[in-house]
Structures are given as structure tokens and as C-alpha cells.
Design an enzyme around this catalytic site. Structure first.
Site, PDB file in Angstrom:
ATOM      1  N   ALA A   2       0.798  -1.237   0.000  1.00 26.79           N
ATOM      2  CA  ALA A   2       0.000   0.000   0.000  1.00 26.79           C
ATOM      3  C   ALA A   2       0.819   1.270   0.000  1.00 26.79           C
ATOM      4  O   ALA A   2       0.274   2.359   0.160  1.00 26.79           O
ATOM      5  CB  ALA A   2      -0.991   0.029   1.159  1.00 26.79           C
ATOM      6  N   ALA A   3       2.131   1.169  -0.233  1.00 23.74           N
ATOM      7  CA  ALA A   3       2.925   2.399  -0.324  1.00 23.74           C
ATOM      8  C   ALA A   3       2.456   3.259  -1.487  1.00 23.74           C
ATOM      9  O   ALA A   3       2.379   4.490  -1.378  1.00 23.74           O
ATOM     10  CB  ALA A   3       4.404   2.055  -0.481  1.00 23.74           C
ATOM     11  N   GLY A   4       2.133   2.620  -2.615  1.00 26.57           N
ATOM     12  CA  GLY A   4       1.642   3.361  -3.771  1.00 26.57           C
ATOM     13  C   GLY A   4       0.313   4.032  -3.497  1.00 26.57           C
ATOM     14  O   GLY A   4       0.081   5.172  -3.923  1.00 26.57           O
ATOM     15  N   ASP A   5      -0.579   3.345  -2.776  1.00 24.59           N
ATOM     16  CA  ASP A   5      -1.868   3.942  -2.441  1.00 24.59           C
ATOM     17  C   ASP A   5      -1.704   5.089  -1.458  1.00 24.59           C
ATOM     18  O   ASP A   5      -2.414   6.090  -1.537  1.00 24.59           O
ATOM     19  CB  ASP A   5      -2.794   2.873  -1.855  1.00 24.59           C
ATOM     20  CG  ASP A   5      -3.162   1.803  -2.865  1.00 24.59           C
ATOM     21  OD1 ASP A   5      -3.269   2.135  -4.064  1.00 24.59           O
ATOM     22  OD2 ASP A   5      -3.340   0.639  -2.467  1.00 24.59           O
TER      23      ASP A   5
END
Length: 293
Positions: free
Chosen positions: A238-241
Site C-alpha cells: 500500500a505504499a503506492g496507495d
């Protein structure tokens, strides 16, 4: 206000020193059940980063549904438009290795029952500052939501990567793939060339590069490279989110693209130092403190 039309999944996360290869069994180090899903992740990230956020989507009538609703509410997300449908909620099976990398299998569950925004959903979208979309809902539903946005800026995270119909691209304002998704969409392995190719499809694009930061470009305009904040990653789930949610908050507040990208990079750097998806996302106070430090 930011509206997010997207998926909600329960993440079943297994941690192991080394991810198993095909036919291999490995011993894990830990297991966690964490609310996630790209839509819910981005909604949580944006709310924690300081925005008023409405989440539009669906969960099942199983035991996971109330847990996911509660997690979104706890993060400050408006879930009044979160529907409950018969059957299983969305599930994501995630393996995280000792270097913080991950592999994910998503089972859509209730997300697959979302056909598009209801009239009430469309009214929420129409009064938003931005609409965030991903591709864990059926494509016709994503297209319908994008078209309901009207003059509201549409930000698309094209994941999981798939063919993007022209009827979607013509109403997307900003596309935010990672470097692998950008390569798959454009056929260009070099991120800078992929960015140029994306700008033939949509007016603005951001290509995230993990530890190498992010590239931004606008059609016929500026190009930017903002470096990542150097940290030791524990879990990149979830780093991208987190990056997208924080980016949209910063832009909605009127920050320049460079300032918004730095804000988003800081939020993502904080998230990868913690385990989990929504549980790893930083608050506005944490982001501001990290930027000030």
C-alpha cells in the site's frame, strides 16, 4: 472533499524471510488480517493526510464487512455510501518477504458486484475536489464513475494493470502507475519514455519509481523528478496507495506539483517503515513533522 470509488478488501498477510517459489513450502514468521483494498487504502491515506473523504464501494455480508467499515470510519472516512451485498467481501492474499517486497492475489468478492455509481454516488462525486479510481472494480463500473465526474478531476491508478478503454482515458485527467504498470501500458521499459507515452493518452501523469522517487509530466509542459525519502522498508504493501492519497490531498490544497510530490513521497516513506496496508499510513501531523525534520 475527495471521493474514492473503489475496492475494499480484507488483506490476509503472511510474512516470511523468503517468498515461496512454485511448488515450495516455506515457514512464515507472522500473520496478520488487515483491512485493505486499493480503494479503501487510498481513501484511508487521504483522510489521514488531512482531507474530507467519501468512500463509494461495497463489502459483503460476511464477518469481514463490518471490520472494514469500522476501519474506514476510524480513519475519518465517510462510509454512508458503502453498500453491503450478499456473499463474501473482497479478499487479498499477500506474501511479504524479508526485504519488504510483496506478491498479492486478489479475489474480488463484493467488489465484483459494483456496477457503477448510483445517483446518490454521482451526486457525491459531482461535489468533490477530485475523484480517485483504481481497477479492482469491474471496468464498466470504473468508466461509469469517471464519466459521472464531469468537471471534477479524475485521478486513475491503473492497477491491477489491464487494457484501458478509450472511453476511460478520454475522461481521465491524471494517471498514476508505478514503473511496471507504466511499462505494461505503453510498451516502454524506460520510465521517462513511458511517461512521454502516457501523456499521449492523458493530460498529466505521474510514474512512481519506488526507492527512486517519482516522475511527473504534463502534456506539452513541465517534467519533474522528485526523489524518494531514503528509509529502510519493512513492508511496501500500500505504499503506492499512500502516495496517491497524499498526492491528491496536497493538490486539492493548491500545492504545486513539486510540493505535492514531496508531500506524497514523505507519506509513502513513512508507510513502508510499518507493517500492513491501512495500518501503516501516516497522519497529517506525522507527515508534516517528517517534512519539517
Amino acid at each position: 472533499m475527495i471521493s474514492v470509488f473503489g475496492s475494499a478488501n480484507m488483506d490476509l498477510v503472511a510474512y516470511a524471510a523468503t517468498a515461496p517459489r512454485r511448488g515450495e513450502t516455506v515457514t512464515g514468521t507472522a500473520f496478520a488480517t488487515v483491512p485493505g483494498g486499493k480503494g479503501a487504502n487510498q481513501a484511508t491515506a487521504a483522510a489521514k493526510a488531512g482531507a474530507s473523504v467519501a468512500f463509494l464501494g461495497a463489502v459483503g455480508d460476511d464477518a469481514f464487512g463490518p471490520v472494514m467499515r469500522g476501519a474506514l470510519e476510524s480513519a475519518g472516512v465517510d462510509v454512508s455510501r458503502l453498500r453491503v451485498v450478499p456473499g463474501s467481501s473482497g479478499i487479498a492474499h499477500i506474501v511479504v518477504d524479508g526485504e519488504g517486497g510483496n506478491s498479492i492475489i486478489v479475489i474480488p468478492g463484493a467488489n465484483g458486484a459494483v456496477k457503477g455509481p448510483t445517483p446518490d454516488d454521482a451526486a457525491v462525486i459531482a461535489r468533490s475536489d477530485a475523484l480517485l479510481l483504481q481497477l479492482e472494480l469491474p471496468m464498466p463500473a470504473v468508466v461509469a464513475a469517471a464519466r459521472a465526474a464531469g468537471d471534477v478531476p479524475v485521478v486513475l491508478t491503473p492497477a491491477p494493470v489491464q487494457d484501458l478503454p478509450a472511453e476511460l482515458l478520454e475522461v481521465v485527467d491524471v494517471i498514476v502507475p508505478n514503473e511496471h504498470e507504466a511499462a505494461a501500458i505503453t510498451g516502454q521499459a524506460d520510465p521517462a519514455q513511458a511517461l512521454d507515452a502516457l501523456l499521449e493518452l492523458v493530460p498529466e501523469a505521474v510514474v512512481t519509481l519506488g526507492s527512486q522517487g517519482a516522475l511527473y509530466g504534463s502534456r506539452g509542459g513541465e517534467r519533474l523528478h522528485v526523489p524518494a525519502v531514503p528509509v529502510r522498508a519493512v513492508d511496501t504493501t500500500a505504499a503506492g496507495d499512500t502516495f496517491v492519497g497524499a498526492l491528491c490531498v496536497a493538490r486539492a490544497e493548491g500545492r504545486t506539483w513539486e510540493a505535492a510530490l514531496r508531500f506524497a513521497a514523505t507519506a509513502a516513506a513513512l508507510s513502508v517503515q510499518r507493517e500492513g496496508a491501512t495500518t501503516s499510513m501516516p497522519t497529517r501531523a506525522e507527515i508534516d513533522a517528517a517534512m519539517a525534520g
